[in-house]
Design an enzyme around this catalytic site. Sequence first.
Site, PDB file in Angstrom:
ATOM      1  N   TYR A  56       4.652 -16.990 -32.109  1.00  0.00           N
ATOM      2  CA  TYR A  56       4.101 -18.716 -33.294  1.00  0.00           C
ATOM      3  C   TYR A  56       5.219 -19.638 -33.646  1.00  0.00           C
ATOM      4  CZ  TYR A  56       0.910 -14.359 -35.842  1.00  0.00           C
ATOM      5  OH  TYR A  56       0.048 -13.544 -35.124  1.00  0.00           O
ATOM      6  N   HIS A 141       1.175  -7.896 -28.993  1.00  0.00           N
ATOM      7  CA  HIS A 141       0.139  -9.007 -29.806  1.00  0.00           C
ATOM      8  C   HIS A 141      -0.528  -9.032 -28.423  1.00  0.00           C
ATOM      9  CE1 HIS A 141       0.879 -12.615 -31.466  1.00  0.00           C
ATOM     10  NE2 HIS A 141      -0.216 -12.339 -31.504  1.00  0.00           N
TER      11      HIS A 141
END
Length: 329
Positions: A56, A141
């Site tokens: 992010y 992830h």
Amino acid sequence: MHRAPLGRSGATVTRLSFGAAGIGNLFSPVPDEAAAGAVEAAWAAGIRSFDTAPHYGLGLSERRLGAALRRYPREEFTVATKVGRLLVPTTPVDGDDRANGFAVAATHRRVWDFTTDGVRRSIEASLERLGLDRIDIVHLHDPDDHYDEALGQAYPALERLRAEGVVRAIGVGMNQSAMLTRFVRDTDVDAVLLAGRYTLLDQGAVADLLPEAAARGVSVIVGGVFNSGVLAAPSPGATFDYAAAPAALIDRALRMQAVCRRHGVPLRAAAVRFALAPQAVTGVLIGARSAEEVTDAAHLLELDIPEALWSELTAEGLLPGGLPLPEAG
């Protein structure tokens, strides 16, 4: 806000978790003060669980979240981050990261790495960016294209770190339910983070992940409850899973919105509460980039939603029959 344990771990999450992709400049820049204000508003609303990732904003989300949380007692909040993408510096810096969805300078490039060494390096780097003494929850992830390496190397590495007490809980975060179900069956994860696959428009997880997780005592955190926008504000040009929503889906969301309005309930509130209904679901994760968005999300949990709303959605064929539905209140 009510807290619940993640699986059999000692980590807990509140019913609503703060998703920090937005303060990593997802899609567009967020000023530093707005990012800090969003975290402050989350704390004021009773949110005590926060989710981030190196992906992010090329680390910006972790840096901002850690800086904002350091003013609060460490034992009172839970932080989750993720492994699987290492950030490698780029020299010279060339352009920005908008191709990957983040309005930040391309100071690093992402390198997929689900090896044992990659897991430890990723966690060490995340701790440095966060500036915190520990990470509570670590998720694999998006291992969609790296299942063998993630299962054979990254997962055992996380299991050892959990046994050593370095992290309290481990899990997997993905946008699909099928592979998450495989992890639930084949490993001893505490939790999974499911994005976009249990919503008012997509209940794919009810056929595999949700019953399997309930049977094995694995917690499910549901993200993407608005399917990236169409369930927050259905209209021409709305997005579904970060792409232009098909006309049929927009029409379905508009029909749902009409039912909700007849019962005096925002569609957003129905979307959040619907995701919380299954037995395996411990909480929902909502991304926010401002104090106003956080306050709105917390308010949605407090609204009364009559059982008649769910009955009407089902009767009109907008929800399949037999789904777990929220209780009134």
